[in-house]
Design a protein around this motif. Structure first.
Motif, mmCIF file in Angstrom:
data_model
loop_
_atom_site.group_PDB
_atom_site.id
_atom_site.type_symbol
_atom_site.label_atom_id
_atom_site.label_comp_id
_atom_site.label_asym_id
_atom_site.label_seq_id
_atom_site.Cartn_x
_atom_site.Cartn_y
_atom_site.Cartn_z
ATOM 1 N N SER A 156 9.597 16.115 -42.175
ATOM 2 C CA SER A 156 9.718 17.291 -43.028
ATOM 3 C C SER A 156 9.829 18.546 -42.203
ATOM 4 O O SER A 156 9.290 18.628 -41.102
ATOM 5 C CB SER A 156 8.495 17.390 -43.937
ATOM 6 N N PRO A 157 10.544 19.576 -42.709
ATOM 7 C CA PRO A 157 10.667 20.844 -42.002
ATOM 8 C C PRO A 157 9.326 21.535 -41.945
ATOM 9 O O PRO A 157 8.397 21.215 -42.678
ATOM 10 C CB PRO A 157 11.668 21.632 -42.871
ATOM 11 N N ASP A 158 9.223 22.536 -41.041
ATOM 12 C CA ASP A 158 7.981 23.277 -40.930
ATOM 13 C C ASP A 158 7.895 24.316 -42.034
ATOM 14 O O ASP A 158 8.711 24.379 -42.931
ATOM 15 C CB ASP A 158 7.857 23.944 -39.551
ATOM 16 N N ALA A 159 6.887 25.155 -41.961
ATOM 17 C CA ALA A 159 6.618 26.088 -43.048
ATOM 18 C C ALA A 159 7.756 27.061 -43.271
ATOM 19 O O ALA A 159 7.942 27.583 -44.364
ATOM 20 C CB ALA A 159 5.327 26.858 -42.756
ATOM 21 N N ASP A 160 8.528 27.326 -42.232
ATOM 22 C CA ASP A 160 9.636 28.271 -42.350
ATOM 23 C C ASP A 160 10.917 27.608 -42.804
ATOM 24 O O ASP A 160 11.961 28.233 -42.865
ATOM 25 C CB ASP A 160 9.877 28.982 -41.007
ATOM 26 N N GLY A 161 10.851 26.309 -43.063
ATOM 27 C CA GLY A 161 12.048 25.602 -43.510
ATOM 28 C C GLY A 161 12.974 25.265 -42.363
ATOM 29 O O GLY A 161 14.098 24.859 -42.552
ATOM 30 N N GLN A 162 12.498 25.408 -41.110
ATOM 31 C CA GLN A 162 13.324 25.105 -39.962
ATOM 32 C C GLN A 162 12.959 23.744 -39.421
ATOM 33 O O GLN A 162 11.887 23.200 -39.680
ATOM 34 C CB GLN A 162 13.122 26.167 -38.871
ATOM 35 N N ASP A 163 13.841 23.181 -38.621
ATOM 36 C CA ASP A 163 13.593 21.907 -37.975
ATOM 37 C C ASP A 163 12.393 22.039 -37.058
ATOM 38 O O ASP A 163 12.215 23.022 -36.361
ATOM 39 C CB ASP A 163 14.839 21.524 -37.159
ATOM 40 N N ALA A 164 11.545 21.013 -37.049
ATOM 41 C CA ALA A 164 10.334 21.076 -36.244
ATOM 42 C C ALA A 164 10.624 20.934 -34.765
ATOM 43 O O ALA A 164 9.748 21.127 -33.939
ATOM 44 C CB ALA A 164 9.368 19.954 -36.671
ATOM 45 N N GLU A 165 11.848 20.563 -34.406
ATOM 46 C CA GLU A 165 12.192 20.387 -33.001
ATOM 47 C C GLU A 165 12.132 21.724 -32.271
ATOM 48 O O GLU A 165 12.680 22.725 -32.704
ATOM 49 C CB GLU A 165 13.597 19.809 -32.921
ATOM 50 N N ALA A 166 11.472 21.756 -31.140
ATOM 51 C CA ALA A 166 11.304 23.000 -30.399
ATOM 52 C C ALA A 166 12.523 23.344 -29.579
ATOM 53 O O ALA A 166 12.839 24.505 -29.370
ATOM 54 C CB ALA A 166 10.081 22.899 -29.486
ATOM 55 N N SER A 167 13.250 22.339 -29.090
ATOM 56 C CA SER A 167 14.411 22.595 -28.261
ATOM 57 C C SER A 167 15.328 21.403 -28.318
ATOM 58 O O SER A 167 14.924 20.319 -28.732
ATOM 59 C CB SER A 167 13.982 22.845 -26.799
ATOM 60 N N THR A 183 15.337 8.906 -46.202
ATOM 61 C CA THR A 183 14.810 9.713 -47.290
ATOM 62 C C THR A 183 15.561 11.039 -47.322
ATOM 63 O O THR A 183 16.151 11.454 -46.315
ATOM 64 C CB THR A 183 13.318 9.996 -47.083
ATOM 65 N N PRO A 184 15.550 11.748 -48.456
ATOM 66 C CA PRO A 184 16.172 13.074 -48.490
ATOM 67 C C PRO A 184 15.576 14.019 -47.454
ATOM 68 O O PRO A 184 16.287 14.847 -46.889
ATOM 69 C CB PRO A 184 15.886 13.560 -49.923
ATOM 70 N N GLN A 185 14.256 13.880 -47.201
ATOM 71 C CA GLN A 185 13.620 14.741 -46.198
ATOM 72 C C GLN A 185 14.173 14.471 -44.803
ATOM 73 O O GLN A 185 14.376 15.403 -44.015
ATOM 74 C CB GLN A 185 12.101 14.527 -46.210
ATOM 75 N N ALA A 186 14.425 13.207 -44.484
ATOM 76 C CA ALA A 186 14.967 12.874 -43.171
ATOM 77 C C ALA A 186 16.403 13.370 -43.030
ATOM 78 O O ALA A 186 16.819 13.807 -41.959
ATOM 79 C CB ALA A 186 14.911 11.355 -42.947
ATOM 80 N N VAL A 187 17.174 13.311 -44.111
ATOM 81 C CA VAL A 187 18.540 13.840 -44.093
ATOM 82 C C VAL A 187 18.504 15.342 -43.848
ATOM 83 O O VAL A 187 19.264 15.880 -43.035
ATOM 84 C CB VAL A 187 19.264 13.525 -45.420
ATOM 85 N N ASN A 188 17.628 16.041 -44.539
ATOM 86 C CA ASN A 188 17.515 17.486 -44.384
ATOM 87 C C ASN A 188 17.075 17.860 -42.973
ATOM 88 O O ASN A 188 17.563 18.835 -42.389
ATOM 89 C CB ASN A 188 16.518 18.051 -45.395
ATOM 90 N N GLN A 189 16.163 17.092 -42.410
ATOM 91 C CA GLN A 189 15.700 17.351 -41.047
ATOM 92 C C GLN A 189 16.826 17.206 -40.029
ATOM 93 O O GLN A 189 16.978 18.028 -39.125
ATOM 94 C CB GLN A 189 14.556 16.405 -40.703
ATOM 95 N N ALA A 190 17.664 16.171 -40.192
ATOM 96 C CA ALA A 190 18.776 15.968 -39.264
ATOM 97 C C ALA A 190 19.806 17.082 -39.397
ATOM 98 O O ALA A 190 20.354 17.569 -38.407
ATOM 99 C CB ALA A 190 19.436 14.608 -39.525
ATOM 100 N N ARG A 191 20.062 17.511 -40.636
ATOM 101 C CA ARG A 191 21.007 18.608 -40.847
ATOM 102 C C ARG A 191 20.487 19.899 -40.211
ATOM 103 O O ARG A 191 21.242 20.634 -39.559
ATOM 104 C CB ARG A 191 21.245 18.828 -42.342
ATOM 105 N N SER A 192 19.204 20.185 -40.378
ATOM 106 C CA SER A 192 18.617 21.395 -39.800
ATOM 107 C C SER A 192 18.646 21.353 -38.281
ATOM 108 O O SER A 192 18.908 22.365 -37.624
ATOM 109 C CB SER A 192 17.173 21.560 -40.293
ATOM 110 N N SER A 193 18.402 20.179 -37.724
ATOM 111 C CA SER A 193 18.434 20.023 -36.271
ATOM 112 C C SER A 193 19.829 20.281 -35.734
ATOM 113 O O SER A 193 20.016 20.947 -34.705
ATOM 114 C CB SER A 193 17.967 18.613 -35.891
#
Length: 258
Positions: free
Chosen positions: A45-56, A156-166
């Protein structure tokens, strides 16, 4: 152009199918059970700001994005297995990669881009399955193996959203890195042309793999337009760096009208 310019087409075999020795000549497609180099780019799932949790772009040790797991009846093709939507059945964007293994696709991308095979495929799907109200992430996740040959798990939809954000975050960071490199006077004009040529070749190859057919005239026209834009970027950045005076390389008056 540089003699070391990559030739993505020469690596086409790296993305080809590994076929089994079965008499029926069936194609074996495998995605590793644990894709720690890719699906683990960030939490599900994305972080609180709706961004990908990946730092870099290089943060490859984060927890894996867990795919959804179909139930036993669906996996065995029982009566409760959901029907594949018509638009999914007709989708042919990645048909040129039938039989390709996930590891090989991922290695190809890792050597030439910031993104992983998972991020590339899902970003393409999110663009193709965008509607007036948003992206059909549930449809993408549930039908991922049918849509992309080298993906074997549902998401899951959350995993799809995470990959798109990344994917989006990496594109933005890569764009800023490239533009700074073009503007900071680190590259000569010829070296910048080489960089642009290499980047264009990789991008065109990925488009071709997705099924986009480019004519020679279209390719040349795109290259000419890109070169023209980069010349403008270089001239404008030189003007900014040198306080609207003269070019340090040739003495040209940057404020003079051509």
């Amino acid at each position: 152009m540089s003699d070391e310019s990559p030739n993505p087409s020469a690596d086409r075999d790296d993305l080809s199918a590994d076929r089994s020795d079965d008499p029926d000549g069936s194609v074996t497609t495998t995605e590793p059970e644990s894709r720690s180099e890719d699906r683990d780019d960030a939490a599900v799932s994305p972080d609180a700001d709706g961004q990908d949790a990946e730092a870099s772009p290089d943060a490859d040790d984060a927890p894996a994005a867990q795919p959804s797991v179909p139930d036993a009846d669906a996996a065995s093709g029982g009566d409760d297995a959901p029907d594949v939507p018509p638009d999914v059945q007709k989708y042919a964007r990645f048909k040129k990669m039938d039989g390709a293994q996930y590891d090989r696709v991922n290695e190809f991308l890792r050597e030439r881009t910031y993104v992983t095979a998972r991020e590339w495929a899902i970003a393409r799907l999110c663009a193709d399955f965008r509607t007036e109200t948003g992206v059909e992430m549930t449809k993408i996740g549930e039908n991922l193996p049918e849509l992309v040959p080298f993906m074997t798990d549902t998401y899951t939809p959350q995993a799809v959203n995470q990959a798109r954000s990344s994917f989006e975050e990496k594109v933005r960071k890569a764009g800023a890195t490239f533009l700074y490199g073009a503007m900071c006077d680190f590259f000569t004009a010829e070296e910048l042309d080489d960089v642009m040529y290499e980047a264009t070749e990789v991008a065109k190859f990925l488009l071709e793999v997705e099924g986009v057919d480019l004519t020679v005239e279209e390719e040349l026209d795109a290259e000419d337009r890109i070169s023209a834009v980069m010349r403008d970027v270089r001239e404008s950045s030189a003007e900014l760096r040198h306080d609207h005076s003269e070019c340090p390389e040739c003495g040209h008056d940057l404020t003079a009208d051509d």
